[in-house]
Design a protein around this motif. Sequence first.
Motif, mmCIF file in Angstrom:
data_model
loop_
_atom_site.group_PDB
_atom_site.id
_atom_site.type_symbol
_atom_site.label_atom_id
_atom_site.label_comp_id
_atom_site.label_asym_id
_atom_site.label_seq_id
_atom_site.Cartn_x
_atom_site.Cartn_y
_atom_site.Cartn_z
ATOM 1 N N GLY A 123 0.807 -1.212 0.000
ATOM 2 C CA GLY A 123 0.000 0.000 0.000
ATOM 3 C C GLY A 123 0.844 1.269 0.000
ATOM 4 O O GLY A 123 1.420 1.632 -1.036
ATOM 5 N N ASN A 173 -0.431 -6.333 -3.959
ATOM 6 C CA ASN A 173 -0.787 -7.300 -2.917
ATOM 7 C C ASN A 173 -2.293 -7.304 -2.697
ATOM 8 O O ASN A 173 -2.901 -6.249 -2.517
ATOM 9 C CB ASN A 173 -0.085 -6.897 -1.614
ATOM 10 N N SER A 197 3.322 -7.626 2.509
ATOM 11 C CA SER A 197 3.069 -7.044 1.183
ATOM 12 C C SER A 197 3.859 -7.834 0.138
ATOM 13 O O SER A 197 3.302 -8.677 -0.557
ATOM 14 C CB SER A 197 3.432 -5.552 1.153
ATOM 15 N N ASP A 249 -4.711 -2.315 -0.574
ATOM 16 C CA ASP A 249 -3.424 -1.996 -1.201
ATOM 17 C C ASP A 249 -3.599 -1.580 -2.663
ATOM 18 O O ASP A 249 -2.965 -0.613 -3.115
ATOM 19 C CB ASP A 249 -2.445 -3.170 -1.072
ATOM 20 N N ASP A 286 -4.295 -8.338 1.815
ATOM 21 C CA ASP A 286 -4.939 -7.461 2.809
ATOM 22 C C ASP A 286 -6.430 -7.316 2.567
ATOM 23 O O ASP A 286 -7.121 -6.640 3.315
ATOM 24 C CB ASP A 286 -4.360 -6.036 2.720
#
Length: 318
Positions: free
Chosen positions: A9, A33, A204, A48, A36
């Motif tokens: 992010g 990613n 990530s 993200d 999340d």
Amino acid sequence: MRIVVLAGGIGGARFLRGLLQAAPEADVTVIGNTGDDIHLFGLKVCPDLDTVMYTLGGGINEEQGWGRTDETFQVKSELAAYGVGPEWFGLGDRDFATHIVRTQMIAAGYPLSAVTEALCARWNPGVRLLPMTDDRVETHVAVEIDGEKKVIHFQEYWVKLRASVPAEAVVPVGADQAKPAPGVLEAIASADVILFPPSNPVVSVGTILAVPGIREAIADAGVPVVGLSPIIGDAPVRGMADKVLAAVGVEATAAAVASHYGSGLLDGWLVDTVDAGTVGEIEAAGIRCRAVPLLMTDTDTTAEMARQALALAEEVRA
Ligand code: GDP
Ligand code: CA
């Protein structure tokens, strides 16, 4: 020049903004990613991907680093008035629209990669943004709270608990069954350079690398792979990366993160000038290393970081 960037992010998005300034002619593909991701109020939220899209598209809340600019929270307070939570996840009114569009398109049968492309048609981020996979992957964290062992969603660990208890394990649930999204392996195979921005190495970049085929494709691409340390002076710059690094047995130092990725994957690594003392150790491990300022204080400074990463990639290539 074709550049592939694996991004989380905030760290990933801010780096990308500098990269686009440093290399305006480059063709940049971002592999984002999706570990999340969380389902809230029946909606699929991809924090993200949205942080990258909003940051590069000019819609980000700059101070916060995530969410929309000029945001209001009417929907959230109406939901709370019904007693409907979670109250700890900040979804604003403008942001809700993104998640409604995404969820509607997924319900209509579009894969996440196609949905992301459709959302990006509005934001024009200046990169090709691909989710790492179209399949559902959710990062879970094993914790012990008041003597009770539990496994919770990453967002509950990060946002609700603020990583206030140790993470005993971090598991990208579903990753082992996931397939790279269309275009991911092709972008890696045709890249001239692959960059790991200063994104979280566990939740990530680590999650992206956990999708079978992606790590192998990067290692086999035969092009320079260069990363920038998210750890400066033995601490994360923002967030709680040290907590999830501990869960995978990695010290929160720039050198330990480099060796966690390993010389089989990483050709070059930038550390901050305060960590210049570790350059020798990292090079001894077979990873070419330079110490340069790594604080993304503004876009010009971040663009200089991107230039340094590309210069290191050229050194590796030579
Ligand atoms: P998230 O998904 O929003 O947590 O963002 P990322 O995974 O992309 O990036 C998080 C990481 O960025 C954290 O580990 C931070 O230490 C790192 N980070 C944030 N700002 C900076 C910065 O200015 N310089 C460096 N080197 N790292 C940063
Ligand atoms: Ca994230």
